[in-house]
Design an enzyme around this catalytic site. Structure first.
Site, mmCIF file in Angstrom:
data_model
loop_
_atom_site.group_PDB
_atom_site.id
_atom_site.type_symbol
_atom_site.label_atom_id
_atom_site.label_comp_id
_atom_site.label_asym_id
_atom_site.label_seq_id
_atom_site.Cartn_x
_atom_site.Cartn_y
_atom_site.Cartn_z
ATOM 1 N N LYS A 240 33.137 56.470 74.514
ATOM 2 C CA LYS A 240 34.135 57.548 74.604
ATOM 3 C C LYS A 240 33.937 58.517 75.775
ATOM 4 C CE LYS A 240 36.557 56.394 72.148
ATOM 5 N NZ LYS A 240 37.189 55.034 72.244
ATOM 6 N N GLY B 31 34.936 57.727 79.020
ATOM 7 C CA GLY B 31 35.834 57.430 80.137
ATOM 8 C C GLY B 31 35.608 56.016 80.676
ATOM 9 N N THR B 32 35.074 55.154 79.828
ATOM 10 C CA THR B 32 34.760 53.777 80.219
ATOM 11 C C THR B 32 35.998 53.016 80.674
ATOM 12 O OG1 THR B 32 33.299 53.912 78.286
ATOM 13 C CG2 THR B 32 33.349 51.814 79.485
ATOM 14 N N HIS C 297 27.584 49.481 76.992
ATOM 15 C CA HIS C 297 27.159 50.779 76.453
ATOM 16 C C HIS C 297 25.644 50.803 76.246
ATOM 17 C CE1 HIS C 297 31.058 52.455 75.773
ATOM 18 N NE2 HIS C 297 31.390 51.762 74.722
ATOM 19 N N SER D 291 36.349 62.694 70.467
ATOM 20 C CA SER D 291 37.044 61.444 70.780
ATOM 21 C C SER D 291 36.531 60.318 69.876
ATOM 22 C CB SER D 291 36.816 61.103 72.261
ATOM 23 O OG SER D 291 37.426 59.883 72.588
ATOM 24 N N TYR E 130 33.471 62.339 83.624
ATOM 25 C CA TYR E 130 34.869 62.332 83.188
ATOM 26 C C TYR E 130 35.568 63.564 83.753
ATOM 27 C CZ TYR E 130 38.782 62.351 79.837
ATOM 28 O OH TYR E 130 40.021 62.350 79.258
ATOM 29 N N ALA F 275 46.228 55.115 87.539
ATOM 30 C CA ALA F 275 45.118 55.488 86.654
ATOM 31 C C ALA F 275 45.428 56.753 85.864
ATOM 32 C CB ALA F 275 43.840 55.672 87.463
ATOM 33 N N MET G 130 48.528 54.673 82.006
ATOM 34 C CA MET G 130 47.623 53.785 81.278
ATOM 35 C C MET G 130 48.005 53.675 79.808
ATOM 36 S SD MET G 130 43.782 54.347 82.863
ATOM 37 C CE MET G 130 43.021 53.257 81.637
ATOM 38 N N GLY H 136 43.174 62.465 76.289
ATOM 39 C CA GLY H 136 42.779 62.443 77.691
ATOM 40 C C GLY H 136 42.642 63.797 78.351
HETATM 41 S S1 PPS Z 1 35.195 53.255 74.765
HETATM 42 O O1 PPS Z 1 35.674 52.845 73.425
HETATM 43 O O2 PPS Z 1 33.795 53.631 74.714
HETATM 44 O O3 PPS Z 1 35.448 52.247 75.779
HETATM 45 O O4 PPS Z 1 36.034 54.567 75.104
HETATM 46 P P1 PPS Z 1 36.150 55.238 76.546
HETATM 47 O O5 PPS Z 1 37.118 54.481 77.358
HETATM 48 O O6 PPS Z 1 34.795 55.466 77.114
HETATM 49 O O7 PPS Z 1 36.724 56.681 76.223
HETATM 50 C C1 PPS Z 1 37.996 56.901 75.680
HETATM 51 C C2 PPS Z 1 38.448 58.288 76.089
HETATM 52 O O8 PPS Z 1 38.846 58.282 77.480
HETATM 53 C C3 PPS Z 1 40.179 58.756 77.574
HETATM 54 N N1 PPS Z 1 40.902 58.172 78.711
HETATM 55 C C4 PPS Z 1 41.469 58.888 79.697
HETATM 56 N N2 PPS Z 1 41.495 60.220 79.927
HETATM 57 C C5 PPS Z 1 42.186 60.639 81.013
HETATM 58 N N3 PPS Z 1 42.846 59.831 81.842
HETATM 59 C C6 PPS Z 1 42.867 58.484 81.657
HETATM 60 N N4 PPS Z 1 43.543 57.696 82.488
HETATM 61 C C7 PPS Z 1 42.141 57.969 80.537
HETATM 62 N N5 PPS Z 1 41.933 56.715 80.028
HETATM 63 C C8 PPS Z 1 41.173 56.867 78.925
HETATM 64 C C9 PPS Z 1 40.774 58.344 76.239
HETATM 65 O O9 PPS Z 1 41.993 58.989 76.013
HETATM 66 C C10 PPS Z 1 39.658 58.753 75.287
HETATM 67 O O10 PPS Z 1 39.502 60.180 75.177
HETATM 68 P P2 PPS Z 1 40.284 61.090 74.087
HETATM 69 O O11 PPS Z 1 39.697 62.463 74.260
HETATM 70 O O12 PPS Z 1 39.997 60.523 72.738
HETATM 71 O O13 PPS Z 1 41.727 61.054 74.455
#
Ligand code: PPS
Length: 284
Positions: free
Chosen positions: A43, A45-46, A98, A128, A183, A217, A222, A249
């Site tokens: 969670k 920003g992967t 991870h 998240s 992030y 992005a 997305m 996000g």
């Molecule tokens: S995982 O399951 O570990 O792969 O999750 P991960 O991708 O690391 O984290 C998910 C959170 O990243 C946010 N996210 C984004 N935020 C901003 N911009 C973009 N483009 C974007 N893409 C993914 C996603 O919404 C999750 O955060 P939260 O706070 O829950 O929205």
């Protein structure tokens, strides 16, 4: 949580997607100099980084790349979700994991291949993760935030203790070729982050391509695309009726979920070690 996760050598893994033998075998996984790994605590920003990296990396065949699920562009190392044959993948290969540093392939420390480690303010990670636990079929759903937070603070979840993960990888900076990204910096100035990544990878993209990556992005773009919103993940992984992968996000959403008392409880456990980290996280 035994039904969902298993503990192996001090770390939790998803029961339905890996075995201890498979995890152990990854130490000898054959690495190529051109491999790039995206590494993170869950969670953080992967998926965002997967998307950006694959767009930077495959600029020569962008259309082909974009029609693929994120999962196929930068597959998880420890979870062979589609039983992909990694050895037959063309170079440069992107991988995602991870895992803590002691589990990754030994060859990753040869100094030639590259790692991008993404981190996020742990209160936002926690919030998240909490929401994600309701959508994910592979994680135990914990309805009560207090209970979820106590597990997070004790490291009893996928990814283990956030502090151990982040501290552990930061301490490995001289043993691997790593770019640390947050992030928050991506959120505040994606262009700079993209240029930073390009610089690290030794890529120079023209201005139009950078603009294009920034546009593609964005959270909204997305979220609207099933391939980047994890909508093609099998229903035994994500319950798509319960929510979307891309949830909000934003930076600072923890304030909408955590009470003052919960935030103070969090600080009482995390603050001291966090202050010693070579990174200052941004909380809003
Ligand atoms: S995982 O399951 O570990 O792969 O999750 P991960 O991708 O690391 O984290 C998910 C959170 O990243 C946010 N996210 C984004 N935020 C901003 N911009 C973009 N483009 C974007 N893409 C993914 C996603 O919404 C999750 O955060 P939260 O706070 O829950 O929205």
């Amino acid at each position: 949580s035994e039904k969902y996760l298993f503990k192996h050598k001090g770390s939790y893994f998803v029961q339905s997607l890996a075995t201890p033998e498979y995890i152990d075998s990854l130490r000898d996984f054959e690495i190529r100099d051109s491999d790039v790994f995206i590494i993170s605590y869950p969670k953080s920003g992967t998926m965002w980084t997967q998307h950006i990296l694959s767009m930077i990396y495959h600029e020569g065949h962008r259309n082909g790349t974009e029609s693929m699920d994120l999962l196929d562009r930068a597959p998880w190392l420890e979870y062979k979700i589609r039983n992909m044959d990694f050895a037959s993948r063309p170079s440069p290969r992107l991988f995602t994991t991870h895992m803590h540093h002691q589990f990754v392939p030994k060859g990753l420390s040869n100094g030639k291949n590259k790692i991008i480690y993404v981190m996020r303010n742990p209160k936002d990670v926690l919030v998240s993760f909490y929401h994600y636990s309701k959508v994910s079929v592979q994680l135990e759903e914990v309805r009560d935030f207090d209970t979820f937070m106590e597990r997070f603070l004790a490291g009893k979840m996928l990814g283990d203790l956030w502090l151990d993960h982040v501290e552990g990888w930061l301490a490995q900076k001289d043993n691997f070729n790593i770019l640390f990204l947050t992030y928050e910096e991506m959120k505040k100035d994606l262009r700079s982050s993209i240029l930073k990544i390009c610089n690290f990878l030794g890529k120079s993209l023209n201005e139009n391509l950078v603009d294009d990556i920034i546009a593609k992005a964005s959270f909204d773009k997305m979220r609207a695309d099933p391939r980047t919103n994890a909508e093609n993940l099998p229903s035994d992984m994500l319950d798509h009726s319960k929510g979307r992968f891309l949830r909000k996000g934003t930076i600072g959403d923890w304030k909408n979920t955590m009470t003052v008392a919960q935030s103070e409880r969090f600080d009482s456990v995390f603050k001291e070690r966090m202050e010693k980290l070579p990174f200052k996280f941004c909380w809003d």
